[in-house]
Scaffold this motif. Structure first.
Motif, PDB file in Angstrom:
ATOM      1  N   ARG A   1       0.813  -1.235   0.000  1.00 31.62           N
ATOM      2  CA  ARG A   1       0.000   0.000   0.000  1.00 31.62           C
ATOM      3  C   ARG A   1       0.836   1.270   0.000  1.00 31.62           C
ATOM      4  NH1 ARG A   1      -1.825  -0.584   6.365  1.00 31.62           N
ATOM      5  NH2 ARG A   1       0.357  -0.746   6.965  1.00 31.62           N
TER       6      ARG A   1
ATOM      7  N   SER B   1       2.118   3.288   2.578  1.00 31.53           N
ATOM      8  CA  SER B   1       1.846   4.432   3.458  1.00 31.53           C
ATOM      9  C   SER B   1       3.137   5.037   4.011  1.00 31.53           C
ATOM     10  CB  SER B   1       0.876   4.057   4.588  1.00 31.53           C
ATOM     11  OG  SER B   1       1.490   3.234   5.531  1.00 31.53           O
TER      12      SER B   1
ATOM     13  N   GLU C   1       5.244   5.036  12.808  1.00 34.90           N
ATOM     14  CA  GLU C   1       6.154   4.737  11.692  1.00 34.90           C
ATOM     15  C   GLU C   1       6.266   5.938  10.763  1.00 34.90           C
ATOM     16  OE1 GLU C   1       5.549   1.008   9.590  1.00 34.90           O
ATOM     17  OE2 GLU C   1       4.663   0.100  11.362  1.00 34.90           O
TER      18      GLU C   1
HETATM   19  C1  GRF Z   1       4.734  -1.362   7.760  1.00 30.17           C
HETATM   20  O1  GRF Z   1       4.112  -1.728   8.951  1.00 30.17           O
HETATM   21  C2  GRF Z   1       6.206  -1.579   7.849  1.00 30.17           C
HETATM   22  O2  GRF Z   1       6.729  -1.350   9.117  1.00 30.17           O
HETATM   23  C3  GRF Z   1       6.342  -3.027   7.499  1.00 30.17           C
HETATM   24  O3  GRF Z   1       5.391  -3.256   6.496  1.00 30.17           O
HETATM   25  C4  GRF Z   1       4.335  -2.302   6.619  1.00 30.17           C
HETATM   26  C5  GRF Z   1       4.263  -1.599   5.302  1.00 30.17           C
HETATM   27  O4  GRF Z   1       3.173  -0.714   5.245  1.00 30.17           O
HETATM   28  N1  GRF Z   1       7.702  -3.338   7.111  1.00 30.17           N
HETATM   29  P1  GRF Z   1       3.095   0.416   4.140  1.00 30.17           P
HETATM   30  O5  GRF Z   1       3.184  -0.305   2.786  1.00 30.17           O
HETATM   31  O6  GRF Z   1       4.227   1.351   4.342  1.00 30.17           O
HETATM   32  O7  GRF Z   1       1.762   1.056   4.322  1.00 30.17           O
END
Ligand code: GRF
Length: 222
Positions: free
Chosen positions: A24, A26, A187
């Motif tokens: 996705r 994000s 994050e």
């Molecule tokens: C995040 O939780 C990241 O920490 C993990 O995978 C997920 C990716 O989410 N490695 P996104 O694609 O950044 O939304």
């Protein structure tokens, strides 16, 4: 592989960053947003996905960023695929590579080539809960704190030194989903901060350790 849109001209001051995604995107979006801020020391050079269906690719294209798709199934093996990724990164004149939900373990050759310039975000307080299903495992372990870590990538999975992390309280009624949602918010703040520190040259990978040139290191450092 397919590459769309021409790479932008390299500018002197800013580090050029590629983001590798599988889904996705994000965290990718959070880095793109940060890089648009005046004074941010990095610019986004392009986005690479190992999945043609990654939703993040459309976001990147809407941002007019170069994109490339390198799918393992189209290559003889991991080394060949990762060599193609490196070729694209060199064409884009990339200084720093950010893994953001990139769900394939890169070859040791690739991680050695980019060592010190390759970082990842992981949804746990490393070295706890390397690998998948981190939120479920943190709950099962009865952890009172959980969080996310940005770390230098080394050949061993999720084992590189941590640059920045964010810690939250685990609540009594948390489920893996509620925990994941709260940590995702962290994050999106932690990854741009870590990238900023690396792009400014405030932290570097040396002899397997994250070395800070600033004293003291920022509060987000472990
Ligand atoms: C995040 O939780 C990241 O920490 C993990 O995978 C997920 C990716 O989410 N490695 P996104 O694609 O950044 O939304």
């Amino acid at each position: 592989m397919s590459v769309m849109a021409a790479p932008k001209e390299k500018t002197e001051e800013k580090k050029r960053v590629a983001i590798l995604i599988s889904g996705r995107g994000s965290n990718m979006s959070a880095l793109i947003r940060a890089a648009k801020q005046p004074g941010f020391p990095a610019e986004i050079a392009g986005i690479i996905s190992n999945k043609a269906s990654a939703a993040g690719l459309e976001i990147a294209q809407n941002e007019n960023l170069p994109t490339a798709i390198h799918q393992l199934k189209n290559f003889a093996g991991k080394d060949a695929c990762d060599a193609a990724i490196t070729k694209t990164l060199l064409e884009w004149q990339v200084d720093i590579v950010c893994l953001a939900g990139f769900m394939r373990i890169l070859s040791a050759r690739f991680t050695r080539h980019w060592q010190g310039k390759l970082i990842n975000i992981h949804p746990s307080l490393l070295p706890k809960f390397k690998g998948l299903d981190t939120h479920q495992r943190a709950l099962e372990a009865g952890e009172s704190k959980h969080g996310c870590s940005v770390h230098f990538v080394v050949p061993e999975l999720d084992a590189g030194p941590v640059i920045a992390r964010s810690v939250i309280d685990v609540l009594p009624d948390d489920t893996p989903d509620t925990l994941a949602a709260r940590i995702l918010v962290e994050e999106h703040k932690t990854y741009p901060k870590a990238l900023e520190q690396l792009a400014l040259g405030h932290v570097r990978l040396e002899a397997g350790k994250a070395i800070w040139s600033q004293n003291p290191a920022p509060a987000s450092a472990p």
